[in-house]
Design a protein around this motif. Structure first.
Motif, short mmCIF file in Angstrom:
data_model
loop_
_atom_site.label_atom_id
_atom_site.label_comp_id
_atom_site.label_asym_id
_atom_site.label_seq_id
_atom_site.Cartn_x
_atom_site.Cartn_y
_atom_site.Cartn_z
N SER A 311 0.84 -1.21 0.00
CA SER A 311 0.00 0.00 0.00
C SER A 311 0.87 1.26 0.00
N CYS A 312 0.20 2.38 -0.36
CA CYS A 312 0.92 3.65 -0.40
C CYS A 312 0.88 4.29 1.00
N PRO A 313 1.97 4.89 1.46
CA PRO A 313 1.96 5.54 2.78
C PRO A 313 0.91 6.63 2.92
N CYS A 314 0.35 7.13 1.82
CA CYS A 314 -0.68 8.18 1.92
C CYS A 314 -1.99 7.58 2.45
N GLY A 315 -2.13 6.24 2.39
CA GLY A 315 -3.32 5.57 2.92
C GLY A 315 -4.47 5.49 1.93
N GLU A 323 0.72 4.78 -11.62
CA GLU A 323 -0.32 5.75 -11.95
C GLU A 323 -0.78 6.51 -10.71
N HIS A 324 -0.91 5.76 -9.58
CA HIS A 324 -1.34 6.41 -8.34
C HIS A 324 -0.32 7.48 -7.93
N ILE A 325 0.97 7.11 -7.97
CA ILE A 325 2.01 8.06 -7.54
C ILE A 325 1.98 9.32 -8.40
N GLU A 328 -2.43 10.60 -8.55
CA GLU A 328 -3.41 10.72 -7.45
C GLU A 328 -2.82 11.01 -6.08
N CYS A 329 -1.60 10.56 -5.86
CA CYS A 329 -1.08 10.53 -4.50
C CYS A 329 -1.01 11.92 -3.85
N ASP A 330 -1.58 12.01 -2.63
CA ASP A 330 -1.62 13.30 -1.92
C ASP A 330 -0.25 13.73 -1.42
ZN LIG Z 1 -0.30 7.71 -2.27
#
Ligand SMILES: [Zn+2]
Length: 362
Positions: A311-315, A323-325, A328-330
């Motif tokens: 999972s991403c540390p952003c939760g 693609e998320h990084i 989307e990633c906060d």
């Molecule tokens: Zn993230």
């Protein structure tokens, strides 16, 4: 002798038919003998003028000087100017044209065609087309040649084995004769790129573009053209193999260039990707990780180390995908996200987010 002639003719015929490349080397020509080369006697009477750098400012200053040089060539009765240009159509027909100017008007317009030559050969052909007749005009001591290839012009002073040898021998011999004839005779070459749209050069350029000539077959190729053709074919094969092969990885990310065209590999100008990424080691490494998908991110760990967290540390993402990084990633400033697939947008994203795709911060 009769037998020899009988033998020679078929051999010559076969050579003519099978060898499709024009003979271009003539290293034993007297012009290349040390002591009788143009550079040995006349280098001070041939000059080359080009901008000191490719910046617009330097080009502007150069064009101002070119204007003065051209004006000066038109007020003196012993001077003339030659403006040469070339163009190559898709049919491989090259057109070389030249205007000879004296007294502020065009006194001669010349044009020749050739097939299967490269642009430098066509430019040399254009210089020959204008300069040789200009040197034959009575009482001319000073010739200003305006061309968009100083590299082609410089060939006149070269005395080495070169694929353009047979082409510039003709010109170099005429130049040598002109300079030997009178101690006052001089030739000045001035660079004028087509993109500068210098009005008198533009006239020749327009004539070249308007000219049409159907190719005649069969024709032999020049040595340089043949090399270029082989190179282009190999590159094309390489690019097709790259596009279809899975060896670059299932996750390989295709980028587009500024014109929206998918970037393909090439050997020219330091390759397709590196000049855009720049030569900072860390950025280059992160870019490679991102492009290939071999990066310290959840998606990679899921494939190769499923026991490790994905999972991403952003939760917000169960699996931290590329693609998320990027999209989307906060953890990254939304204003830095790429809004297209142009390579520069991704390079800027990485530069603005030094932790993205970095081993220091998964
Ligand atoms: Zn993230």
């Amino acid at each position: 002798m009769k037998q020899q002639a009988n033998l020679k003719s078929p051999i010559k015929d076969v050579n003519e038919r099978l060898n499709s490349v024009r003979n271009c080397f003539n290293p034993l020509h007297p012009l290349f003998t040390p002591g009788s080369q143009i550079v040995d006697h006349f280098s001070s009477r041939i000059s080359f003028h080009s901008p000191s750098s490719s910046s617009d400012e330097n080009l502007y200053q150069h064009l101002q000087s070119l204007n003065l040089a051209f004006r000066s060539s038109q007020v003196n009765h012993n001077s003339t100017a030659v403006i040469a240009d070339r163009g190559i159509k898709k049919s491989h027909v090259a057109t070389a044209a030249a205007h000879i100017w004296a007294d502020n008007s065009v006194i001669k317009q010349l044009r020749v065609h050739s097939l299967d030559v490269t642009s430098i050969e066509a430019e040399l052909m254009a210089i020959c087309t204008g300069l040789i007749p200009a040197m034959e005009i009575d009482n001319i001591h000073d010739i200003t040649v305006i061309t968009d290839s100083i590299t082609a012009a410089r060939k006149i002073l070269e005395s080495k084995v070169d694929p353009l040898q047979n082409m510039f021998i003709l010109l170099a011999a005429a130049v040598k004769m002109f300079l030997s004839k009178d101690g006052r005779n001089k030739i000045r070459f001035w660079y004028c790129p087509s993109r500068a749209e210098w009005p008198r050069h533009k006239l020749v350029d327009n004539q070249v573009k308007a000219s049409s000539c159907a190719p005649t077959f069969p024709s032999k190729e020049s040595h340089l053209f043949s090399k270029k053709k082989e190179c282009d074919n190999t590159l094309c094969e390489w690019q097709m193999h790259f596009a279809n092969s899975l060896k670059k990885g299932h996750y390989f990310l295709n980028f587009e260039d500024e014109k929206g065209i998918i970037i393909k590999p090439t050997y020219a100008k330091e390759g397709s990707w590196l000049p855009v990424i720049g030569f900072t080691n860390s950025l280059c490494a992160r870019f490679t990780c991102m492009t290939t998908g071999h990066a310290p991110i959840g998606e990679y760990r899921q494939r190769f180390f499923p026991q490790l967290p994905t999972s991403c540390p952003c939760g917000k993402a169960k699996v931290q995908t590329r693609e998320h990084i990027v999209m989307e990633c906060d953890r990254h400033d939304p204003s830095t996200r790429p809004c297209n697939t142009i390579i520069n947008s991704f390079v800027h994203f990485l530069a603005d987010n030094p932790e993205a795709f970095s081993f220091d911060n998964g």
